[in-house]
Design a protein around this motif. Structure first.
Motif, PDB file in Angstrom:
ATOM      1  N   LEU A   6       0.672  -1.475   0.017  1.00 18.99           N
ATOM      2  CA  LEU A   6      -0.042  -0.132  -0.115  1.00 18.99           C
ATOM      3  C   LEU A   6       0.581   1.495  -0.110  1.00 18.99           C
ATOM      4  O   LEU A   6       0.426   2.523  -1.215  1.00 18.99           O
ATOM      5  N   GLU A   7       2.281   1.353   0.654  1.00 18.88           N
ATOM      6  CA  GLU A   7       3.117   2.448   0.397  1.00 18.88           C
ATOM      7  C   GLU A   7       3.339   2.715  -0.635  1.00 18.88           C
ATOM      8  O   GLU A   7       3.617   2.329  -1.821  1.00 18.88           O
ATOM      9  N   ASN A   8       2.892   4.700  -0.622  1.00 15.64           N
ATOM     10  CA  ASN A   8       3.454   5.187  -2.135  1.00 15.64           C
ATOM     11  C   ASN A   8       2.414   4.853  -3.303  1.00 15.64           C
ATOM     12  O   ASN A   8       3.090   4.896  -4.036  1.00 15.64           O
ATOM     13  N   SER A   9       1.176   4.112  -2.497  1.00  9.99           N
ATOM     14  CA  SER A   9       0.908   4.087  -4.495  1.00  9.99           C
ATOM     15  C   SER A   9      -0.518   5.134  -4.090  1.00  9.99           C
ATOM     16  O   SER A   9      -0.188   5.479  -3.756  1.00  9.99           O
ATOM     17  N   SER A  10      -0.978   5.144  -5.727  1.00  8.55           N
ATOM     18  CA  SER A  10      -1.930   5.734  -6.110  1.00  8.55           C
ATOM     19  C   SER A  10      -2.965   5.209  -5.957  1.00  8.55           C
ATOM     20  O   SER A  10      -2.471   3.954  -6.801  1.00  8.55           O
ATOM     21  N   VAL A  11      -4.067   5.304  -4.737  1.00  2.76           N
ATOM     22  CA  VAL A  11      -5.116   4.432  -4.977  1.00  2.76           C
ATOM     23  C   VAL A  11      -6.449   5.150  -5.557  1.00  2.76           C
ATOM     24  O   VAL A  11      -6.169   6.154  -5.768  1.00  2.76           O
ATOM     25  N   LYS A  12      -7.320   4.574  -6.689  1.00  2.00           N
ATOM     26  CA  LYS A  12      -8.917   4.277  -6.680  1.00  2.00           C
ATOM     27  C   LYS A  12      -9.620   3.454  -6.005  1.00  2.00           C
ATOM     28  O   LYS A  12      -9.357   2.351  -6.377  1.00  2.00           O
ATOM     29  N   ILE A  13     -10.173   4.062  -5.048  1.00  2.00           N
ATOM     30  CA  ILE A  13     -11.568   3.603  -4.401  1.00  2.00           C
ATOM     31  C   ILE A  13     -12.891   3.797  -5.609  1.00  2.00           C
ATOM     32  O   ILE A  13     -13.312   5.287  -5.612  1.00  2.00           O
ATOM     33  N   HIS A  14     -13.407   3.139  -5.834  1.00  2.00           N
ATOM     34  CA  HIS A  14     -14.763   2.699  -6.970  1.00  2.00           C
ATOM     35  C   HIS A  14     -15.821   2.364  -6.488  1.00  2.00           C
ATOM     36  O   HIS A  14     -16.180   1.025  -6.412  1.00  2.00           O
ATOM     37  N   ARG A  15     -16.743   3.048  -6.572  1.00  2.00           N
ATOM     38  CA  ARG A  15     -18.006   2.428  -6.653  1.00  2.00           C
ATOM     39  C   ARG A  15     -17.876   1.755  -5.281  1.00  2.00           C
ATOM     40  O   ARG A  15     -18.380   0.364  -5.128  1.00  2.00           O
ATOM     41  N   CYS A  16     -18.380   2.019  -3.797  1.00  2.00           N
ATOM     42  CA  CYS A  16     -17.928   1.013  -3.429  1.00  2.00           C
ATOM     43  C   CYS A  16     -18.777   1.851  -2.691  1.00  2.00           C
ATOM     44  O   CYS A  16     -19.378   2.972  -2.566  1.00  2.00           O
ATOM     45  N   HIS A  17     -19.874   1.119  -1.474  1.00  2.00           N
ATOM     46  CA  HIS A  17     -20.482   1.670  -0.639  1.00  2.00           C
ATOM     47  C   HIS A  17     -21.436   0.875   0.703  1.00  2.00           C
ATOM     48  O   HIS A  17     -20.677  -0.384   0.744  1.00  2.00           O
ATOM     49  N   SER A  18     -21.724   1.263   1.832  1.00  2.00           N
ATOM     50  CA  SER A  18     -21.806   0.751   3.076  1.00  2.00           C
ATOM     51  C   SER A  18     -20.591  -0.164   3.738  1.00  2.00           C
ATOM     52  O   SER A  18     -20.442  -0.746   4.208  1.00  2.00           O
ATOM     53  N   ALA A  19     -19.008   0.741   3.309  1.00  2.00           N
ATOM     54  CA  ALA A  19     -18.525  -0.041   3.740  1.00  2.00           C
ATOM     55  C   ALA A  19     -17.239   0.959   4.491  1.00  2.00           C
ATOM     56  O   ALA A  19     -17.631   2.042   4.619  1.00  2.00           O
ATOM     57  N   PHE A  20     -16.103   0.462   5.626  1.00  2.00           N
ATOM     58  CA  PHE A  20     -15.171   1.372   5.795  1.00  2.00           C
ATOM     59  C   PHE A  20     -14.141   0.825   5.417  1.00  2.00           C
ATOM     60  O   PHE A  20     -13.441  -0.423   5.684  1.00  2.00           O
ATOM     61  N   LEU A  21     -13.556   2.074   5.113  1.00  2.00           N
ATOM     62  CA  LEU A  21     -11.957   1.198   4.158  1.00  2.00           C
ATOM     63  C   LEU A  21     -10.362   2.385   5.097  1.00  2.00           C
ATOM     64  O   LEU A  21     -10.115   3.725   5.341  1.00  2.00           O
ATOM     65  N   TYR A  22      -9.943   1.343   5.759  1.00  2.00           N
ATOM     66  CA  TYR A  22      -8.771   1.670   7.051  1.00  2.00           C
ATOM     67  C   TYR A  22      -7.713   1.796   5.959  1.00  2.00           C
ATOM     68  O   TYR A  22      -6.603   0.872   5.542  1.00  2.00           O
ATOM     69  N   LEU A  23      -7.432   3.291   5.862  1.00  2.00           N
ATOM     70  CA  LEU A  23      -5.907   2.383   4.429  1.00  2.00           C
ATOM     71  C   LEU A  23      -3.959   3.656   4.916  1.00  2.00           C
ATOM     72  O   LEU A  23      -4.193   4.764   5.023  1.00  2.00           O
TER      73      LEU A  23
END
Length: 491
Positions: A264-281
């Motif tokens: 995950l470190e130093n990456s370019s992240v694309k978060i797409h069409r997520c719903h009712s979620a909890f994302l800890y990055l």
């Protein structure tokens, strides 16, 4: 535009960015203006950057006739994460392909922008480009001669002995023939091998732990409709990870994901069409794009460049980031630590801004890695751009202190951070302190009520019953259940 171009084009170290933010935070307005006037970017790079931005506006006539508009966020297609090379809708193309077509169709005009018109090539009327101009072209183009095992600046490739006859490089004049260079670029240009579409087609699937609620039906649905997470980290050359390593998270629903890893470190992240979620990055990141998500909470580690929130509804974003932009979003809450004003574009409604309100043990270590400090936080000074912004009816507001609560990241990690970096603004700190005093007063009242042992048991059962009812009605029960799933928060 200038600040963004400087951020992306100049190789400024994290330490230099921290020192700059610290000096700016302590300077007077006059000194600030003087400091900003000394910031420099390459003129030719800035010209290229502005040229690209001018094509962000969609011209219906041009797009119907030529189809070569620079792809905008609003026209981005749905991600097809099934591994196919083409999107579901044949009338649309992935952005990477559109970028390539745009360069091919406009390369002559791009090169003319870099031209010094008083220089000429070997043949009459053949204009030439300086080495400096071709070096600036590397701002938007890169290349490889070994199947992308290594990446080279475009001017280094163009000056190779075996390619000089095609690229138009003259050792004697130390310049390039515009005509030959243009033809060579058009013939050699391929789609970005480290872009979104390549990651979708050939990226490695990541099996990050996910939690689902304790309801058996929900567990079954979550497993059947599991979100897709993929990366291209395994194909990007190690020395060129910056800006090229991508992680795509698509269609994560009713799940909790927590991650703090080298992938995950130093990456370019694309978060797409997520719903009712909890994302800890919880790692230092290069950039983050959040598109078409709803009812989702996203907690990010420090972001070196930019967080872009687009076409989202009821999303909570918690982030330390150099820059943040919001476009076409509704009912979103942003808890920010940022040295630059949040940019609020058109199409937004009911955006609430609040100060950064959480921490995790490695937060300050990660902030130092990306060059973000707590000395200056512009979370409450948004820059509004677009025709729908009105002084008497703004699309944003500051979160009322009465609605403000600190956020607890419920994972154990090693690290030195024990509190929110920079603390809280006074009015929010007072609100938290007042609420804490109310809790103390309530506990004291219960203690002094003189309840018998049986009455205390009944009272405790009543409180717990009402609390569980509130958890269920508010949706927090599922969040807690997700956290209780074994390995759901594996790091």
């Amino acid at each position: 535009y200038f600040s963004t171009c400087h951020l992306l084009s100049e190789n400024t170290s994290a330490v230099e960015r921290l020192e700059w933010d610290h000096r700016i935070s302590e300077a007077t307005d006059l000194i600030k203006d003087g400091m900003k006037n000394k910031v420099r970017v390459g003129t030719l790079k800035f010209v290229l950057f502005l040229y690209i931005q001018q094509l962000n506006k969609v011209s219906l006539k041009a797009s119907l006739v030529a189809g070569d508009e620079w792809p905008t966020r609003s026209s981005s297609p749905d991600l097809d994460t099934s591994g196919r090379n083409t999107p579901r809708n044949s009338n649309k193309v992935l952005d990477d392909h559109s970028h390539m077509v745009f360069i091919q169709n406009n390369i002559h005009e791009i090169l003319e922008l870099l031209l010094e018109h008083d220089t000429y090539g070997s043949s009459q009327g053949d204009l030439s480009l300086t080495l400096e101009a071709v070096e600036a072209l590397g701002f938007i183009l890169a290349g490889s001669v070994d199947r992308c095992k290594t990446m080279l600046p475009i001017q280094d490739i163009a000056m190779l002995q075996t390619l000089q006859h095609r690229s138009g490089y003259s050792k004697l004049m130390k310049s390039f023939s515009l005509r030959l260079l243009q033809n060579w670029i058009k013939d050699s240009l391929v789609q970005n091998p480290f872009g979104i579409s390549a990651c979708i087609a050939s990226g490695r699937r990541l099996s990050w732990p996910m939690g689902a609620g304790d309801d058996s039906k929900e567990v079954k649905e979550s497993s059947n409709k599991r979100g897709r997470i993929a990366t291209n980290a395994h194909v990007v050359p190690k020395e060129h990870m910056k800006g090229n390593k991508i992680i795509i998270m698509s269609q994560v629903g009713k799940q909790t994901i927590s991650r703090s890893s080298s992938t995950l470190e130093n990456s370019s992240v694309k978060i797409h069409r997520c719903h009712s979620a909890f994302l800890y990055l919880l790692a230092p990141l290069r950039s983050v794009t959040i598109e078409k998500c709803h009812n989702t909470t996203v907690i990010l580690g420090p972001v070196e460049t930019h967080v872009y929130l687009s076409h989202c509804e009821s999303v909570t974003l918690i982030a330390c980031t150099r820059m943040v932009t919001v476009s076409s979003c509704t009912l979103c809450n942003l808890y920010l630590l940022t040295p630059n004003p949040p940019v609020v574009l058109s199409g937004n409604d009911s955006i609430r801004l609040a100060p950064y309100h959480t921490y995790y043990p490695k937060l300050e270590e990660h902030m130092a890695e990306v060059g973000i400090g707590a000395a200056m936080n512009m979370w409450d000074h948004p820059l509004c751009i677009g025709p729908d912004h009105k002084e008497d009816a703004p699309v944003w507001e500051l979160l009322p202190p009465s609605d403000f609560f600190t956020f607890n990241i419920p994972f154990e990690m090693e690290g030195a951070t024990k509190e929110i970096p920079g603390g809280l603004p006074s009015k929010y700190h007072r609100a938290i302190a007042h609420r804490s005093r109310q809790i103390d007063s309530w506990q004291k009242t219960v203690k002094e009520a003189g309840l018998s042992r049986e009455q205390r048991k009944q009272f405790q059962a009543l409180v717990e019953s009402q609390f569980h009812l509130w958890l269920s009605e508010s949706g927090h029960k599922r969040e807690l259940d997700n956290l209780a799933v074994p390995q759901a928060a594996k790091h």
